[in-house]
Scaffold this motif. Structure first.
Motif, PDB file in Angstrom:
ATOM      1  N   HIS A 474     -27.863  36.304  30.771  1.00 54.31           N
ATOM      2  CA  HIS A 474     -27.721  36.189  29.317  1.00 54.31           C
ATOM      3  C   HIS A 474     -26.585  37.075  28.824  1.00 54.31           C
ATOM      4  N   TRP A 475     -26.522  38.276  29.370  1.00 59.63           N
ATOM      5  CA  TRP A 475     -25.475  39.254  29.038  1.00 59.63           C
ATOM      6  C   TRP A 475     -24.101  38.655  29.338  1.00 59.63           C
ATOM      7  N   HIS A 476     -23.969  38.094  30.523  1.00 59.31           N
ATOM      8  CA  HIS A 476     -22.677  37.523  30.921  1.00 59.31           C
ATOM      9  C   HIS A 476     -22.314  36.318  30.055  1.00 59.31           C
ATOM     10  N   PHE A 477     -23.297  35.506  29.724  1.00 62.21           N
ATOM     11  CA  PHE A 477     -23.031  34.310  28.924  1.00 62.21           C
ATOM     12  C   PHE A 477     -22.538  34.678  27.531  1.00 62.21           C
ATOM     13  N   ARG A 478     -23.112  35.747  26.954  1.00 65.76           N
ATOM     14  CA  ARG A 478     -22.755  36.127  25.584  1.00 65.76           C
ATOM     15  C   ARG A 478     -21.528  37.021  25.501  1.00 65.76           C
ATOM     16  N   LEU A 479     -21.259  37.794  26.583  1.00 66.90           N
ATOM     17  CA  LEU A 479     -20.102  38.707  26.595  1.00 66.90           C
ATOM     18  C   LEU A 479     -19.268  38.430  27.845  1.00 66.90           C
ATOM     19  N   ARG A 480     -18.451  37.401  27.762  1.00 59.08           N
ATOM     20  CA  ARG A 480     -17.718  36.923  28.933  1.00 59.08           C
ATOM     21  C   ARG A 480     -16.708  37.929  29.478  1.00 59.08           C
ATOM     22  N   ASN A 481     -16.235  38.826  28.638  1.00 61.19           N
ATOM     23  CA  ASN A 481     -15.194  39.761  29.069  1.00 61.19           C
ATOM     24  C   ASN A 481     -15.736  41.118  29.498  1.00 61.19           C
ATOM     25  N   ASP A 482     -17.045  41.211  29.649  1.00 59.71           N
ATOM     26  CA  ASP A 482     -17.661  42.462  30.099  1.00 59.71           C
ATOM     27  C   ASP A 482     -18.014  42.320  31.584  1.00 59.71           C
ATOM     28  N   PRO A 483     -17.423  43.137  32.467  1.00 65.36           N
ATOM     29  CA  PRO A 483     -17.713  43.000  33.899  1.00 65.36           C
ATOM     30  C   PRO A 483     -19.084  43.529  34.308  1.00 65.36           C
ATOM     31  N   GLU A 484     -19.725  44.345  33.450  1.00 60.67           N
ATOM     32  CA  GLU A 484     -20.970  45.014  33.831  1.00 60.67           C
ATOM     33  C   GLU A 484     -22.066  44.042  34.270  1.00 60.67           C
ATOM     34  N   PRO A 485     -22.360  42.942  33.515  1.00 61.37           N
ATOM     35  CA  PRO A 485     -23.438  42.052  33.975  1.00 61.37           C
ATOM     36  C   PRO A 485     -23.126  41.403  35.318  1.00 61.37           C
ATOM     37  N   LEU A 486     -21.870  41.120  35.586  1.00 61.97           N
ATOM     38  CA  LEU A 486     -21.493  40.536  36.877  1.00 61.97           C
ATOM     39  C   LEU A 486     -21.716  41.537  38.007  1.00 61.97           C
ATOM     40  N   LEU A 487     -21.453  42.803  37.724  1.00 66.33           N
ATOM     41  CA  LEU A 487     -21.692  43.836  38.737  1.00 66.33           C
ATOM     42  C   LEU A 487     -23.189  43.953  39.023  1.00 66.33           C
ATOM     43  N   GLN A 488     -24.008  43.859  37.988  1.00 64.59           N
ATOM     44  CA  GLN A 488     -25.453  43.924  38.191  1.00 64.59           C
ATOM     45  C   GLN A 488     -25.950  42.709  38.972  1.00 64.59           C
ATOM     46  N   LEU A 489     -25.408  41.539  38.656  1.00 61.61           N
ATOM     47  CA  LEU A 489     -25.790  40.337  39.401  1.00 61.61           C
ATOM     48  C   LEU A 489     -25.365  40.440  40.856  1.00 61.61           C
TER      49      LEU A 489
END
Length: 815
Positions: A474-489
Motif C-alpha cells: 500500500h505504501w509503495h502504491f501511494r508513494l511511488r518515489n519512496d524507496p523505503e517500502p520496496l526495501l521492506q518488501l
C-alpha cells in the motif's frame, strides 16, 4: 472643556476698547469654568451691542461649547435643537461647525448622516478626520454602520463594521476560536479598533484568560465609545453584580451570574471527594441554577464540559443527569477525546476522535476526505498503537456488550441521532482498529512518516508477515518515489527465501534513488545474505558471482570493508580447496587489520559461511594479547565493522579483562567513538558492567550529543532492577534534553524509544506534563553521573547518585 472662543480676522472694533476686551475675557473665564449657559448669555449681549464679525465669532464659540456640554451629558435632543439654531442664524460660521455636526449626528445615532460625506472620493481631510473622531468617540450602533445605505457595500468602513458585528455576536455568545475574532479587516488606525480590543477581551474572559482580558481592556482608548462598554467586562472580572442600562445588558449577556456560578463550581471541587450523594446532588443543583442566566451557547458548552468531567470521575447517574442532556456534537467529542487521552484512557480517546471526525464533517468544520480528516484518523491510530491485538479485541468486545456508543445517542436531536453508528459491534471494528484507521488516513493523505508508524505498529503487534507485506505494498502504491517500502518488501522476500523477489524489489528501489544510503545498505546486506547462502550450499561458482557484485559496489573498497572482502576471498578459496590462495588472502587481511581484529573478522566469516570441509581453511598463528589499549581498540574496530555490514561477530571472551582494564584507565585512553561502540555492544551482549565502565570513561571527556549517547548507554546498562529506576529515568531525561540541544534527530528518536520502553520514566514525565528538564538540573545530573564511576550493586549505592526522582509518590506522615 476646550475653549473655542475666536477673534475674527476682520474685526471692526479696536482691540484697545477696554469694555469689549473685558467682556471677551469674562466669556473665556465662564467657558473655562464649565458655565457655558452664562457664557452664551453674556456673548449674546456683546454681539447685540457690537454686531461685528469678531463678536459673532465670540457668540458662536460659546454656542459650540454649550452644544458640546449637551453632548457630553447625553442630552442629544437639546444639542440638536441648539445646533440647528446656530447653523441657521450664523451661516458664515459653518466651517467651525463641521466636526460638531458629525459628533451630534453620531451621538443621536444618525449613522447615515455621520458617514454620508465619505461616499465622495474627494472628501476633505478635515471632514474625514472629524468623522473618524465621531465614530470612535460617539458611535455605538455597529449593526447600523454595517448596514448603512449611505456607503457602498464594498466600502472598507462597512466591511469592517460587518466583521466586527459578526465577531461581537460570536464572542458574546460563548467561547470562540482565534480565527473568529482575528478581524484582519480592522486596522490598528481604524476608528473601530477599540471594538476589536473589546471583542478580544470578551473572548479571553470566556477562555478564563484573565491576564489577556485585562490587557485588552486597558488598551481601549479612554475617550472612545467602546470604553463605556468595557465596564461590564471589568465587573465580571471582579465578580461584581451586573448594573443597569446597556452595560448591564452586555454584562448579563456575556457573564450571567458569574459570581454565583464560580462559587458553585468551587463547591463541587470541594465536596466531590468523599462526599455523600445528597451533598453532591445539592451542589450540582446549585450549578444548574447558576447556569440558568448564561447565554445558550455558553450553557451548552459548560454542560458538555461538566458531563465529560462526570464521565471521567464516574459520577453517579443520579447526579450527572441533573445538568440535563449534553449535546453530543463535534465540540463534545473533541472535548471527550482530549480528556480521555490526557487520562491515558486511550481506547475511549480513539472512540472520541472517530466520532469527532464524523460530526465535524457533518457540521462543515472539515470536509470528508480532507487533510484534516486524515490527521484525525492517523492520530487515533497512534493513540491505539500501544495496545496489543488481544487488548484491542477485548476493548471491542466490551463496547459491543455495553452498547456504550449507540446508547448515548438516544437522547439527542434527530440531526445528531442520524450520525449514530448502526451498531457498536460494527463501530468498534473500525474506531478501535489501528489498521483500519491507518489505511483510511493514507487513502486520503499518504505520508511516509505515518506509513512508518503503521509499519512499526504492525510489526509490534506480532502480525503475520502477509500483513506487513500489505502495508508495504500500500505504501509503495501511494508513494511511488519512496524507496523505503520496496526495501521492506525486499527484506521480507529474503526472509522467506524468495531471493528472486528480494532482488526485484531492491532493483526497483535502486531505480528510484541508487545513492540513497538506505538503498546502498540494503544492496550490501542482500548481496551478503545471498552469498552466505551460496557458501552454505557449497556453490563456489555462485559465490564468485556474488563476490563480483559486491566488489562492484564502490563502498566495499573503503576502510575496513576492503579488509573484510579479503577475508571473504580467503573463505571462497577455501571452498574451492585452494589452500595457498586462501592463506595468502588471510595474511593480507591480517596485514591490513592486525592480528587481533583480523582474527575476529576471519572467525565471523567462518561462522557465516559454514564451510564443512576444513582442510583448506586458513589459519592465524597463536598470539599473546598485547596491552589493554590495543585490545580495546581492536574490539571497537570490529564492532563498528559488524554494525556497518549488519553481520554477526565472533569475538573471544578472553578479551573482556583487557577491555575492562582499558576502560578504567584514568585519564581515558580510548577515543569517544571507541567508547560508544564498546558500550553499545556490551549492553546488547548482556554485559552491563562493561557498558557502565565505557560510560564512566566517556562522560569524563564527552560534551553535547556525546554526553547524551553515554547517558543513554548507562540507562540501558542500569536496567533490570526496580531499585535502579530513578537512575535510569534521570539518565534518559537528561539525555533527551542534551540531544534536543544538539538537534540530533536520530539520537532523539533512539532516546525516545528507550523512554517508551521504560514505564517509570514515561510515567514520571507524563505526571509533570512532559516538560523538558531545566538546564541547571541537567548539569546537576551530569555532575552526579560523572562521579558515579562504579557499577552499582546495591540500592544504597545506586541512590547515592540520584538527583531526579520520577516516581516520587507523596507519602502521608504518620504521627
Amino acid at each position: 472643556m476646550e475653549n473655542t472662543v475666536e477673534t475674527a480676522a476682520d474685526s471692526q472694533r479696536p482691540a484697545a476698547d477696554p469694555v469689549y476686551q473685558s467682556s471677551v475675557t469674562e466669556v473665556a473665564r465662564l467657558l473655562s469654568a464649565g458655565k457655558c449657559k452664562q457664557a452664551v448669555e453674556l456673548a449674546k449681549q456683546v454681539h447685540k451691542q457690537n454686531a461685528t464679525a469678531d463678536s459673532e465669532a465670540l457668540l458662536v464659540g460659546a454656542y459650540v461649547c454649550r452644544i458640546e456640554q449637551f453632548l457630553a451629558r447625553g442630552a442629544n435632543e437639546d444639542a440638536a435643537v441648539l445646533f440647528k439654531l446656530v447653523q441657521e442664524r450664523f451661516p458664515r460660521q459653518s466651517g467651525r461647525l463641521t466636526g460638531l455636526r458629525v459628533r451630534a449626528a453620531a451621538a443621536g445615532g444618525r449613522v447615515d448622516d455621520v458617514v454620508a460625506p465619505l461616499a465622495s472620493a474627494d472628501v476633505p481631510e478635515d471632514m474625514r478626520s472629524a468623522i473618524d473622531t465621531a465614530i470612535r468617540q460617539q458611535l455605538v450602533d455597529i449593526e447600523g454602520l454595517a448596514g448603512t445605505k449611505a456607503l457602498a457595500e464594498t466600502h472598507p468602513l462597512r466591511i469592517s463594521a460587518a466583521a466586527i458585528w459578526k465577531a461581537f455576536g460570536a464572542a458574546t455568545s460563548g467561547p470562540v476560536t482565534e480565527e473568529q475574532i482575528a478581524l484582519p479587516e480592522v486596522s490598528r488606525k481604524s476608528p473601530l479598533a477599540g471594538w476589536k480590543l473589546l471583542i478580544r477581551a470578551i473572548a479571553a474572559l470566556y477562555a478564563d484568560d484573565r491576564e489577556t482580558c485585562a490587557r485588552s481592556l486597558a488598551a481601549i482608548p479612554a475617550d472612545s465609545a467602546v470604553a463605556r462598554l468595557s465596564g461590564p467586562v471589568q465587573a465580571i472580572l471582579g465578580g461584581t453584580p451586573a448594573g443597569g442600562g446597556a452595560g448591564g445588558a452586555l454584562q448579563a449577556r456575556i457573564g450571567g451570574d458569574v459570581a454565583r456560578l464560580k462559587k458553585a463550581l468551587e463547591s463541587f471541587d470541594t465536596v466531590f471527594l468523599g462526599s455523600s450523594l445528597p451533598a453532591l446532588r445539592k451542589v450540582v443543583n446549585e450549578i444548574v441554577q447558576a447556569m440558568a442566566g448564561l447565554p445558550a451557547l455558553f450553557r451548552e458548552r459548560l454542560t458538555q464540559r461538566l458531563m465529560v468531567l462526570f464521565i471521567l470521575s464516574e459520577v453517579p447517574s443520579q447526579v450527572s443527569n441533573l445538568i440535563g442532556v449534553e449535546v453530543r456534537n463535534a465540540y463534545f467529542w473533541r472535548l471527550y477525546a482530549r480528556a480521555m487521552e490526557d487520562a491515558q484512557l486511550n481506547l475511549q480517546a480513539a472512540i472520541g476522535w472517530e466520532r469527532f471526525s464524523r460530526h465535524a464533517v457533518s457540521e462543515g468544520m472539515i470536509a470528508s476526505g480532507s487533510a484534516e480528516q486524515a490527521v484525525i484518523f492517523s492520530h487515533a491510530a497512534e493513540v491505539l498503537s500501544g495496545y496489543s491485538r488481544q487488548e484491542l479485541m477485548r476493548g471491542q468486545r466490551a463496547i459491543f456488550h455495553a452498547n456504550a456508543v449507540t446508547t448515548g445517542y438516544r437522547s439527542q436531536s434527530t440531526e445528531i441521532r442520524a450520525l449514530a453508528p448502526k451498531s457498536d459491534s460494527e463501530f468498534s471494528k473500525t474506531a478501535l482498529d489501528p489498521r483500519w484507521l491507518f489505511y483510511h488516513a493514507m487513502e486520503i493523505r499518504p505520508a511516509a512518516s505515518v506509513y512508518k508508524k503503521w509499519w512499526n505498529w504492525t510489526m509490534a503487534s506480532g502480525a503475520d508477515k502477509r500483513l506487513l507485506e500489505d502495508v508495504a505494498q500500500h505504501w509503495h502504491f501511494r508513494l511511488r518515489n519512496d524507496p523505503e517500502p520496496l526495501l521492506q518488501l525486499s527484506k521480507l522476500a529474503e526472509q522467506r527465501n524468495a531471493l528472486g523477489y528480494a532482488i526485484k524489489y531492491l532493483a526497483a528501489a535502486e531505480a528510484i534513488d541508487a545513492i540513497d544510503p538506505r538503498v546502498r545498505r540494503a544492496r550490501v546486506r542482500l548481496s551478503l545474505g545471498i552469498m552466505w547462502k551460496h557458501f552454505k550450499d557449497g556453490k563456489a561458482h555462485l559465490v564468485e558471482k556474488d563476490l563480483g557484485e559486491l566488489e562492484a559496489i564502490p563502498s566495499m573498497h573503503e576502510g575496513d570493508r576492503a579488509a573484510f572482502m579479503l577475508g571473504v576471498r580467503a573463505a571462497w578459496h577455501a571452498l574451492r580447496k585452494e589452500k595457498e590462495a586462501a592463506q595468502q588472502a588471510c595474511d593480507a587481511l591480517v596485514e591490513r587489520m592486525g592480528v587481533l581484529a583480523g582474527s575476529v573478522v576471519l572467525s565471523s566469516i567462518d561462522e557465516l559461511s559454514r564451510i564443512k570441509d576444513r582442510s583448506c581453511w586458513p589459519t592465524i598463528g597463536a598470539y599473546e594479547l598485547p596491552e589493554a589499549k590495543l585490545v580495546a581498540e581492536a574490539d571497537a574496530r570490529t564492532i563498528r565493522l559488524a554494525e556497518d555490514l549488519r553481520i554477526g561477530r565472533m569475538r573471544p571472551t578472553a578479551w573482556d579483562p583487557k577491555v575492562n582494564e582499558a576502560l578504567q584507565a584514568s585519564p581515558p585512553i580510548l577515543s569517544i567513538e571507541a567508547l560508544v561502540a564498546i558500550g553499545l555492544s556490551a549492553a546488547n551482549r548482556g554485559k552491563p558492567e562493561q557498558a557502565y565502565l565505557a560510560t564512566a570513561a566517556g562522560l569524563q571527556v564527552a560534551r553535547g550529543a556525546d554526553e547524551a549517547r553515554f547517558l543513554l548507554i548507562r540507562a540501558n546498562a542500569l536496567r533490570g532492577e526496580w531499585w535502579r529506576a530513578d537512575r535510569v529515568s534521570q539518565c534518559l531525561r537528561a539525555a533527551r534534553a542534551l540531544a534536543q540541544q544538539a538537534n540530533d534527530s536520530d539520537l532523539i528518536q533512539s532516546i525516545s524509544d528507550a523512554i517508551e520502553a521504560h514505564a517509570e520514566t514515561q510515567f514520571g514525565m507524563e505526571s509533570r506534563g512532559g516538560s523538558p528538564l531545566a538546564a541547571e538540573l541537567v548539569a546537576e545530573i551530569l555532575k552526579s553521573e560523572r562521579q558515579a564511576q562504579k557499577f552499582p550493586k546495591s540500592e544504597a549505592e545506586t541512590n547515592r547518585y540520584v538527583v531526579l526522582i520520577d516516581n516520587d509518590d507523596d507519602d502521608d506522615d504518620d504521627d
